[in-house]
Motif scaffolding. Sequence first.
Motif, PDB file in Angstrom:
ATOM      1  N   THR A 354       0.836  -1.201   0.000  1.00 19.51           N
ATOM      2  CA  THR A 354       0.000   0.000   0.000  1.00 19.51           C
ATOM      3  C   THR A 354       0.871   1.252   0.000  1.00 19.51           C
ATOM      4  OG1 THR A 354      -1.511  -1.259   1.379  1.00 19.51           O
ATOM      5  CG2 THR A 354      -1.951   1.086   1.156  1.00 19.51           C
ATOM      6  N   LEU A 355       1.898   1.246   0.835  1.00 15.29           N
ATOM      7  CA  LEU A 355       2.785   2.408   0.891  1.00 15.29           C
ATOM      8  C   LEU A 355       3.431   2.654  -0.476  1.00 15.29           C
ATOM      9  CD1 LEU A 355       4.308   4.560   2.631  1.00 15.29           C
ATOM     10  CD2 LEU A 355       6.130   2.874   2.843  1.00 15.29           C
ATOM     11  N   VAL A 356       3.891   1.578  -1.088  1.00 16.46           N
ATOM     12  CA  VAL A 356       4.565   1.734  -2.379  1.00 16.46           C
ATOM     13  C   VAL A 356       3.579   2.215  -3.432  1.00 16.46           C
ATOM     14  CG1 VAL A 356       5.797   0.493  -4.207  1.00 16.46           C
ATOM     15  CG2 VAL A 356       6.340   0.037  -1.815  1.00 16.46           C
ATOM     16  N   ALA A 357       2.356   1.700  -3.390  1.00 19.19           N
ATOM     17  CA  ALA A 357       1.361   2.144  -4.363  1.00 19.19           C
ATOM     18  C   ALA A 357       1.087   3.640  -4.202  1.00 19.19           C
ATOM     19  CB  ALA A 357       0.073   1.350  -4.188  1.00 19.19           C
ATOM     20  N   GLU A 358       1.083   4.120  -2.953  1.00 16.96           N
ATOM     21  CA  GLU A 358       0.761   5.527  -2.715  1.00 16.96           C
ATOM     22  C   GLU A 358       1.934   6.458  -2.982  1.00 16.96           C
ATOM     23  OE1 GLU A 358      -2.197   6.873  -2.068  1.00 16.96           O
ATOM     24  OE2 GLU A 358      -2.933   4.833  -2.409  1.00 16.96           O
ATOM     25  N   MET A 359       3.124   6.048  -2.558  1.00 16.95           N
ATOM     26  CA  MET A 359       4.253   6.987  -2.603  1.00 16.95           C
ATOM     27  C   MET A 359       5.338   6.610  -3.603  1.00 16.95           C
ATOM     28  SD  MET A 359       4.622   8.176   1.345  1.00 16.95           S
ATOM     29  CE  MET A 359       5.232   9.801   0.913  1.00 16.95           C
ATOM     30  N   GLY A 360       5.187   5.456  -4.239  1.00 20.17           N
ATOM     31  CA  GLY A 360       6.228   4.958  -5.138  1.00 20.17           C
ATOM     32  C   GLY A 360       6.494   5.841  -6.339  1.00 20.17           C
ATOM     33  N   ASP A 361       5.476   6.609  -6.770  1.00 23.63           N
ATOM     34  CA  ASP A 361       5.722   7.478  -7.922  1.00 23.63           C
ATOM     35  C   ASP A 361       6.571   8.676  -7.528  1.00 23.63           C
ATOM     36  OD1 ASP A 361       4.478   5.920  -9.747  1.00 23.63           O
ATOM     37  OD2 ASP A 361       2.499   6.826  -9.442  1.00 23.63           O
ATOM     38  N   ALA A 362       6.237   9.285  -6.390  1.00 23.49           N
ATOM     39  CA  ALA A 362       7.011  10.451  -5.949  1.00 23.49           C
ATOM     40  C   ALA A 362       8.394  10.021  -5.451  1.00 23.49           C
ATOM     41  CB  ALA A 362       6.267  11.200  -4.850  1.00 23.49           C
ATOM     42  N   PHE A 363       8.518   8.794  -4.956  1.00 21.91           N
ATOM     43  CA  PHE A 363       9.794   8.320  -4.412  1.00 21.91           C
ATOM     44  C   PHE A 363      10.142   6.968  -5.048  1.00 21.91           C
ATOM     45  CE2 PHE A 363       7.827  11.105  -1.326  1.00 21.91           C
ATOM     46  CZ  PHE A 363       8.855  11.973  -1.009  1.00 21.91           C
ATOM     47  N   PRO A 364      10.746   6.994  -6.240  1.00 18.11           N
ATOM     48  CA  PRO A 364      10.998   5.749  -6.982  1.00 18.11           C
ATOM     49  C   PRO A 364      11.881   4.766  -6.224  1.00 18.11           C
ATOM     50  CG  PRO A 364      11.977   7.657  -8.103  1.00 18.11           C
ATOM     51  CD  PRO A 364      11.166   8.177  -6.976  1.00 18.11           C
ATOM     52  N   GLU A 365      12.680   5.245  -5.270  1.00 18.27           N
ATOM     53  CA  GLU A 365      13.543   4.325  -4.516  1.00 18.27           C
ATOM     54  C   GLU A 365      12.707   3.291  -3.764  1.00 18.27           C
ATOM     55  OE1 GLU A 365      13.209   7.562  -3.991  1.00 18.27           O
ATOM     56  OE2 GLU A 365      13.565   8.186  -1.914  1.00 18.27           O
ATOM     57  N   LEU A 366      11.461   3.656  -3.412  1.00 20.44           N
ATOM     58  CA  LEU A 366      10.590   2.703  -2.721  1.00 20.44           C
ATOM     59  C   LEU A 366      10.177   1.586  -3.659  1.00 20.44           C
ATOM     60  CD1 LEU A 366       7.960   4.769  -0.703  1.00 20.44           C
ATOM     61  CD2 LEU A 366       9.909   3.505   0.179  1.00 20.44           C
ATOM     62  N   LYS A 367       9.751   1.998  -4.844  1.00 17.92           N
ATOM     63  CA  LYS A 367       9.254   1.024  -5.820  1.00 17.92           C
ATOM     64  C   LYS A 367      10.362   0.043  -6.186  1.00 17.92           C
ATOM     65  CE  LYS A 367       5.839   2.391  -8.854  1.00 17.92           C
ATOM     66  NZ  LYS A 367       5.457   3.255  -9.963  1.00 17.92           N
ATOM     67  N   ALA A 368      11.544   0.574  -6.455  1.00 17.22           N
ATOM     68  CA  ALA A 368      12.642  -0.267  -6.925  1.00 17.22           C
ATOM     69  C   ALA A 368      13.058  -1.296  -5.879  1.00 17.22           C
ATOM     70  CB  ALA A 368      13.828   0.604  -7.314  1.00 17.22           C
ATOM     71  N   GLN A 369      12.807  -0.992  -4.603  1.00 14.65           N
ATOM     72  CA  GLN A 369      13.326  -1.883  -3.560  1.00 14.65           C
ATOM     73  C   GLN A 369      12.236  -2.515  -2.708  1.00 14.65           C
ATOM     74  OE1 GLN A 369      17.346  -0.360  -2.077  1.00 14.65           O
ATOM     75  NE2 GLN A 369      16.203   1.491  -2.455  1.00 14.65           N
ATOM     76  N   GLN A 370      11.052  -2.593  -3.280  1.00 14.93           N
ATOM     77  CA  GLN A 370       9.918  -3.110  -2.510  1.00 14.93           C
ATOM     78  C   GLN A 370      10.201  -4.490  -1.896  1.00 14.93           C
ATOM     79  OE1 GLN A 370       6.191  -2.909  -4.538  1.00 14.93           O
ATOM     80  NE2 GLN A 370       5.129  -4.162  -3.054  1.00 14.93           N
ATOM     81  N   GLN A 371      10.816  -5.365  -2.689  1.00 13.25           N
ATOM     82  CA  GLN A 371      11.063  -6.734  -2.218  1.00 13.25           C
ATOM     83  C   GLN A 371      12.016  -6.725  -1.018  1.00 13.25           C
ATOM     84  OE1 GLN A 371      12.930  -9.289  -5.094  1.00 13.25           O
ATOM     85  NE2 GLN A 371      12.403 -11.138  -3.966  1.00 13.25           N
ATOM     86  N   LEU A 372      13.069  -5.920  -1.142  1.00 13.61           N
ATOM     87  CA  LEU A 372      14.045  -5.844  -0.053  1.00 13.61           C
ATOM     88  C   LEU A 372      13.391  -5.282   1.209  1.00 13.61           C
ATOM     89  CD1 LEU A 372      17.062  -6.015   0.859  1.00 13.61           C
ATOM     90  CD2 LEU A 372      17.214  -3.602   0.257  1.00 13.61           C
ATOM     91  N   ILE A 373      12.639  -4.196   1.048  1.00 16.30           N
ATOM     92  CA  ILE A 373      11.997  -3.546   2.197  1.00 16.30           C
ATOM     93  C   ILE A 373      11.090  -4.542   2.917  1.00 16.30           C
ATOM     94  CG2 ILE A 373      10.362  -1.734   2.880  1.00 16.30           C
ATOM     95  CD1 ILE A 373      11.407  -0.113   0.444  1.00 16.30           C
ATOM     96  N   THR A 374      10.281  -5.260   2.138  1.00 16.73           N
ATOM     97  CA  THR A 374       9.346  -6.226   2.729  1.00 16.73           C
ATOM     98  C   THR A 374      10.100  -7.305   3.494  1.00 16.73           C
ATOM     99  OG1 THR A 374       8.016  -5.874   0.764  1.00 16.73           O
ATOM    100  CG2 THR A 374       7.374  -7.688   2.188  1.00 16.73           C
ATOM    101  N   LYS A 375      11.149  -7.808   2.866  1.00 19.29           N
ATOM    102  CA  LYS A 375      11.891  -8.913   3.465  1.00 19.29           C
ATOM    103  C   LYS A 375      12.585  -8.492   4.765  1.00 19.29           C
ATOM    104  CE  LYS A 375      14.838 -12.556   1.953  1.00 19.29           C
ATOM    105  NZ  LYS A 375      14.296 -13.817   1.632  1.00 19.29           N
ATOM    106  N   VAL A 376      13.191  -7.326   4.728  1.00 17.60           N
ATOM    107  CA  VAL A 376      13.901  -6.840   5.919  1.00 17.60           C
ATOM    108  C   VAL A 376      12.912  -6.609   7.061  1.00 17.60           C
ATOM    109  CG1 VAL A 376      15.226  -4.912   6.866  1.00 17.60           C
ATOM    110  CG2 VAL A 376      15.804  -5.830   4.619  1.00 17.60           C
ATOM    111  N   ILE A 377      11.781  -5.978   6.757  1.00 22.47           N
ATOM    112  CA  ILE A 377      10.805  -5.696   7.820  1.00 22.47           C
ATOM    113  C   ILE A 377      10.266  -7.003   8.395  1.00 22.47           C
ATOM    114  CG2 ILE A 377       8.555  -4.681   8.355  1.00 22.47           C
ATOM    115  CD1 ILE A 377       9.129  -2.452   6.471  1.00 22.47           C
ATOM    116  N   LYS A 378       9.954  -7.945   7.520  1.00 19.73           N
ATOM    117  CA  LYS A 378       9.379  -9.199   8.003  1.00 19.73           C
ATOM    118  C   LYS A 378      10.354  -9.914   8.952  1.00 19.73           C
ATOM    119  CE  LYS A 378       7.018 -13.405   6.722  1.00 19.73           C
ATOM    120  NZ  LYS A 378       7.668 -14.175   7.755  1.00 19.73           N
TER     121      LYS A 378
END
Length: 886
Positions: A354-378
């Motif tokens: 959800t965060l990436v869908a909302e902010m991924g356009d303004a902050f492409p670094e989120l979109k590009a690293q979604q998998q990493l972010i999810t894995k680290v948080i989990k």
Amino acid sequence: MTANEIRDSYKKFFESKQHAIVPSAPMVIKDDPTLMFTNAGMNQWKDIILGTRDPEPRRRADTQKCLRVSGKHNDLEEVGHDTYHHTMFEMLGNWSFGDYFKEGAIDMAWEYLVDVLKLNPEDLYVTVFEGSPEENIPRDDEAAKYWAKHVPEDHIINGNKHDNFWEMGDTGPCGPCSEIHVDSRTPEQKAASGKSGRELVNQDDPQVIEIWNLVFMQFNRKADGSLEKLGMNVIDTGMGFERLVRMLQGKHSNYDTDVFQPIIKAEQQITGLKYYTFEEETVNPISKEQDDINVAMRVCADHLRAVSFSIADGQLPSNAKAGYVIRRILRRAVRYAYTFLGQKDGFLHKLVPTLVAEMGDAFPELKAQQQLITKVIKEEEDSFLRTLEKGIGMLNDAMGQLKAEGKTELDGVQAFRLFDTYGFPLDLTELICRENGFTVNEEQFNVEMQKQKERARNAAAVENSDWVELAQGEQQFVGYDYTEYECHIMRYRKVTQKKNEFYELVLDYTPFYGEMGGQVGDCGVICNEAETIDIIDTKRENGQSVHIVKALPKDPSAQFMACVDTDKRNASAANHTATHLLDYALKQVLGDHVEQKGSFVSPDTLRFDFSHFEKVTDEQIREVERMVNDMIRQDIHIDEHRDVPFDEAKKLGAIALFGEKYGDKVRVVRFGPSCEFCGGIHASSTGRIGFFKIISESSVAAGIRRIEAKTGKECEELLYQTEDMLKAVKAFFNNAKDLQGVIKKYIDEHDSMKKEIEGFQAQAVERAAKQLVEKARDINGVKVVSAVLPMNPAAAKDLAFKIRAAVDKSLLCVLGTHADNKPQLSIMMSDDMVSDHGLNAGQMVREAAKLIKGGGGGQPHFAQAGGKNADGLSAAVDKVIELAKL
Ligand code: ATP
Ligand code: MG
């Protein structure tokens, strides 16, 4: 207007006022020892304000990702409980470096809020600095005069030093500021309260809040506390984006805007619980339980952003410094989700899409690293939830103990230990205790907390004295082309850290590279005919190389030759170039998802962290090594471009790192197919690396691997060491040709011999058991088996059990055994000796072991003790029999 439209309108407005619109700096700061995270828009302009960087263009504006969770600005504990402080937020800012000052800043702010955005001027209040007689600073009448052009007198409020005098730090630029506050109460609230907005400014009313702070920097504070005029007047403004959005969308909580609502909706869906917006709450007052749920949902929505953006910026949760701060934020969210949202499994990572869908356009670094972010948080969530459970277990034990002792208060030291080891904040411990009818000694807890804070403060204390200025100007770095250069000291200062004293020098021209981008700083000397001063390290601060020396030259104003230690420099340079080749080869072998996540380059080693989701296999490592060594043998020359405009560099195909701060002009370093943005020192051609070898591959965190490697001379050393070791091993085996075959044969032989010996031992024990039982004495109906004999401890235990198996009633067996001059005492009894005779082998062995200078223990029927005095064995055996009082 949507949040995105509001962000754009800000940029557009200041563009129309001749401001250069610049990108946000990363939220995680990598090269400033005084600050871990960006906490205000001005951080990235510190060097301009301090006068060490060119101020052009003098008007700038941006939106800056900020994090306020540590140090001077720490809002963490407010977040979630109120509706207008976040850990991570965007700060809209505009700057003037020696261009317009108070009047311009005030006029523009007013025009934007009232003429462009149409905020109601009746709801706006402004504050001005009331002055400080003890510091001899008058009230900021100037600012008040300019405000009076726009607002009536009763909307201008005097503010004290705490709210209206801004300082960069203990020393440095500072000045008065003016804040704009908005009274966002509903008409009903206004009518009900009976208070004017003016009375509520700076009173922590959640509906009368500051949205914009205009800072007028005009002084410089010196180390002795006195103020002098700043060389250039600076305007620095900061407006909370989320607060502005809330005002414009007519909401009464930041969380009710489109910045947060999508995340809160996702939270409701996952948990099946409801969030009450401000409007819903007003119509329908909520219970304490529902309020807890509301707070927890806000905490999670907020912390999700902070943690995700940090990971995208390259800062993973860890045990130290910035990584620890991120870990603490994440854990805070887990606790709230666990306690109030009933989430016993990881929760936050489910919100990432959800965060990436909302902010991924303004902050492409989120979109590009979604998998990493999810894995680290989990992974973090899972591991903390395990800790949490352990902590709850410990707390339950403690409460059980209290109950047994008839007490009702948990002592503060224990509560602090829970906090320190299991991350249990006091409120969680109190909550669990309260549910079970206990209280917590808060006073004791606070004492412990204070003690820890002091320990941390003492460890980190650094004292800087004022810079002594010998000359003005900007430092020129000449280290890409020279390793020796004529120079003068421009300024120096003394630094005291943990009672160590050293000096920092800034040179006008320097070939010394200051530690940055993972590459360590240069060492060397500055010298002239009169003296030679060692430079023990070079750091980078505010864009310049700062040279560390133990002592000042006798004449600091003299001319010097600055000479870099070229052996070390060349070794570092080769390692840095090898790092680029490694990065390239990893992407070729493993795939494009490989993203640099950290790097360390020193003269003797290189370390490279990157995103990849499984172990790199031995074959892949070999392939990477071969590829890098191929490129080394091709002896590719460096192709370096300095001062390339950022966009042009991207067109060249250069790889930029997420979370790295790049200026308008960048340096691009290319070695054949490898092309990166890089400010580091490199070898003039790849051949200089000599050879490249990976030493280890490991995991540093979820989704992040680490490779350590060596090059050149270090590899040569490694080869010699390996060769020497192999030679020595061969010598053991008479320099056999088929070394592997011979060693394998030895191992097989060893294994079968071991088995054979074990077989013999078992037979011997069997025999000994039989003989000892036959020789047993009868003392008043008890069969006493006793002996002193050579035997290892394992066999002794075996023997004791065999004897017990042979004699099932009225047995007292005492064995004194010794191997390698180490005595061992074993006592074995049948169960009736414990139940009917009341004997206890554990107690007896402890007593008797004194005679062999040892100790031990065990169960009532079987116990053993080791010792140091083998001569006492037979006395110890007798002692046991005596203790049995048969
Ligand atoms: P407050 O008193 O509300 O904590 P502040 O004095 O700490 O604000 P500044 O340091 O002047 O705020 O920051 C400039 C602006 O940034 C503020 O006017 C506000 O709009 C916004 N801001 C500050 N802290 C936060 C935060 N934790 N979350 C969201 N916005 C913030
Ligand atoms: Mg604040």
